[in-house]
Scaffold this active site. Structure first.
Site, PDB file in Angstrom:
ATOM      1  N   SER A  64       9.414  73.383  20.803  1.00 23.22           N
ATOM      2  CA  SER A  64       9.536  74.214  19.598  1.00 23.22           C
ATOM      3  C   SER A  64      10.090  73.431  18.407  1.00 23.22           C
ATOM      4  O   SER A  64       9.720  73.689  17.257  1.00 23.22           O
ATOM      5  CB  SER A  64      10.436  75.419  19.872  1.00 23.22           C
ATOM      6  OG  SER A  64       9.785  76.292  20.762  1.00 23.22           O
ATOM      7  N   GLU A  66       9.314  70.641  17.467  1.00 18.82           N
ATOM      8  CA  GLU A  66       8.216  69.934  16.801  1.00 18.82           C
ATOM      9  C   GLU A  66       7.251  70.870  16.061  1.00 18.82           C
ATOM     10  O   GLU A  66       6.305  70.398  15.406  1.00 18.82           O
ATOM     11  CB  GLU A  66       7.437  69.088  17.821  1.00 18.82           C
ATOM     12  CG  GLU A  66       8.132  67.803  18.249  1.00 18.82           C
ATOM     13  CD  GLU A  66       9.291  68.037  19.229  1.00 18.82           C
ATOM     14  OE1 GLU A  66       9.202  68.964  20.047  1.00 18.82           O
ATOM     15  OE2 GLU A  66      10.297  67.298  19.137  1.00 18.82           O
ATOM     16  N   THR A  94      23.243  74.654  27.978  1.00 16.31           N
ATOM     17  CA  THR A  94      23.779  73.814  26.901  1.00 16.31           C
ATOM     18  C   THR A  94      23.578  74.528  25.558  1.00 16.31           C
ATOM     19  O   THR A  94      22.974  75.602  25.510  1.00 16.31           O
ATOM     20  CB  THR A  94      23.043  72.466  26.849  1.00 16.31           C
ATOM     21  OG1 THR A  94      21.692  72.726  26.453  1.00 16.31           O
ATOM     22  CG2 THR A  94      23.057  71.779  28.201  1.00 16.31           C
ATOM     23  N   HIS A  96      21.645  73.598  23.249  1.00 20.21           N
ATOM     24  CA  HIS A  96      20.321  73.299  22.705  1.00 20.21           C
ATOM     25  C   HIS A  96      19.678  74.537  22.091  1.00 20.21           C
ATOM     26  O   HIS A  96      19.057  74.486  21.035  1.00 20.21           O
ATOM     27  CB  HIS A  96      19.396  72.790  23.831  1.00 20.21           C
ATOM     28  CG  HIS A  96      19.321  71.321  23.913  1.00 20.21           C
ATOM     29  ND1 HIS A  96      20.200  70.574  24.673  1.00 20.21           N
ATOM     30  CD2 HIS A  96      18.481  70.443  23.346  1.00 20.21           C
ATOM     31  CE1 HIS A  96      19.887  69.309  24.557  1.00 20.21           C
ATOM     32  NE2 HIS A  96      18.860  69.193  23.756  1.00 20.21           N
ATOM     33  N   ARG A 135       8.262  90.397  26.022  1.00 22.14           N
ATOM     34  CA  ARG A 135       7.839  90.273  24.618  1.00 22.14           C
ATOM     35  C   ARG A 135       6.492  89.568  24.464  1.00 22.14           C
ATOM     36  O   ARG A 135       6.021  89.368  23.353  1.00 22.14           O
ATOM     37  CB  ARG A 135       8.901  89.515  23.822  1.00 22.14           C
ATOM     38  CG  ARG A 135      10.158  90.319  23.627  1.00 22.14           C
ATOM     39  CD  ARG A 135      11.242  89.553  22.871  1.00 22.14           C
ATOM     40  NE  ARG A 135      12.334  90.429  22.525  1.00 22.14           N
ATOM     41  CZ  ARG A 135      13.300  90.803  23.387  1.00 22.14           C
ATOM     42  NH1 ARG A 135      13.306  90.350  24.617  1.00 22.14           N
ATOM     43  NH2 ARG A 135      14.263  91.625  23.016  1.00 22.14           N
TER      44      ARG A 135
HETATM   45  C1  DLZ Z   1      15.093  70.198  24.862  1.00 21.13           C
HETATM   46  C2  DLZ Z   1      14.550  71.578  24.890  1.00 21.13           C
HETATM   47  C3  DLZ Z   1      15.244  72.602  25.566  1.00 21.13           C
HETATM   48  C4  DLZ Z   1      16.530  72.370  26.265  1.00 21.13           C
HETATM   49  N1  DLZ Z   1      14.751  73.846  25.624  1.00 21.13           N
HETATM   50  C5  DLZ Z   1      13.567  74.127  25.005  1.00 21.13           C
HETATM   51  C6  DLZ Z   1      13.036  75.448  25.062  1.00 21.13           C
HETATM   52  O1  DLZ Z   1      13.546  76.383  25.696  1.00 21.13           O
HETATM   53  N2  DLZ Z   1      11.876  75.660  24.389  1.00 21.13           N
HETATM   54  C7  DLZ Z   1      11.228  74.687  23.673  1.00 21.13           C
HETATM   55  O2  DLZ Z   1      10.182  74.972  23.059  1.00 21.13           O
HETATM   56  N3  DLZ Z   1      11.720  73.422  23.652  1.00 21.13           N
HETATM   57  C8  DLZ Z   1      12.843  73.124  24.285  1.00 21.13           C
HETATM   58  N4  DLZ Z   1      13.337  71.849  24.265  1.00 21.13           N
HETATM   59  C9  DLZ Z   1      12.523  70.772  23.654  1.00 21.13           C
HETATM   60  C10 DLZ Z   1      12.709  70.616  22.143  1.00 21.13           C
HETATM   61  O3  DLZ Z   1      12.075  71.670  21.446  1.00 21.13           O
HETATM   62  C11 DLZ Z   1      12.081  69.269  21.672  1.00 21.13           C
HETATM   63  O4  DLZ Z   1      10.745  69.193  22.109  1.00 21.13           O
HETATM   64  C12 DLZ Z   1      12.838  68.057  22.187  1.00 21.13           C
HETATM   65  O5  DLZ Z   1      14.213  68.135  21.847  1.00 21.13           O
HETATM   66  C13 DLZ Z   1      12.264  66.748  21.591  1.00 21.13           C
HETATM   67  O6  DLZ Z   1      12.424  66.718  20.178  1.00 21.13           O
END
Ligand code: DLZ
Length: 157
Positions: A64, A66, A94, A96, A135
């Site tokens: 997401s 990106e 975490t 994140h 959803r």
């Molecule tokens: C790293 C990460 C985490 C922990 N969780 C998700 C998520 O639940 N959904 C999602 O779309 N992407 C996640 N990412 C990845 C980040 O969006 C991203 O692709 C990485 O940090 C690389 O930039």
């Protein structure tokens, strides 16, 4: 009367006037089952207004985070009347969740101020997988469908 502030019903006849518009979907590869359900929801709306699946341009990005770059890149082609960004972020152990969610909302908002093509955000930010299922075609409807309707409306503005 719903307590949610969303349109009670769609004016499909009006939205059908967007059937000659060009749409792109930028989607994230994380949580692929949820994403698949959201993309299918978007396709089903577009079919209802007379746009077949193959007319919708698709671009995948790793996660997401990106989505913002993906939408920026695809809007720079000037080929589209509206873009839908589709992602699913599920709370983990975490922080994140918080940082990625906020950066996507901020990033897409900033992009909308900078580019001429509207970008609609379909980002699920849920506490667990089951909520995301609800959803994306479960008891809370399909946000992919709703966002495709929003994109159709924005393409006409
Ligand atoms: C790293 C990460 C985490 C922990 N969780 C998700 C998520 O639940 N959904 C999602 O779309 N992407 C996640 N990412 C990845 C980040 O969006 C991203 O692709 C990485 O940090 C690389 O930039």
């Amino acid at each position: 009367m719903s307590t949610q502030h969303k349109p009670e019903s769609l004016d499909l006849e009006f939205l059908k006037t967007a059937s000659n518009k060009r749409f792109a979907i930028v989607y994230s590869e994380w949580n692929s089952e949820i994403i698949d359900r959201l993309v299918k929801g978007a396709f089903s709306f577009f079919r209802e207004i007379g746009i077949s699946d193959e007319k919708i341009e698709l671009l995948s990005v790793p996660g997401s985070f990106e989505l913002v770059y993906g939408c920026s890149k695809i809007s720079s082609t000037k080929k589209f009347d509206a873009i839908i960004a589709i992602g699913s972020i599920i709370r983990g152990e975490t922080s994140h969740f918080k940082f990625i969610s906020q950066s996507v909302f901020d990033g897409i908002k900033d992009l909308n101020l900078r580019v001429t093509c509207p970008i609609v955000l379909c980002l699920l930010t849920d506490d667990n997988y089951q909520q995301s299922i609800e959803r994306s075609g479960g008891k809370h409807g399909n946000k992919g469908y709703d966002c495709a309707a929003a994109a159709a409306k924005m393409s006409l503005i």
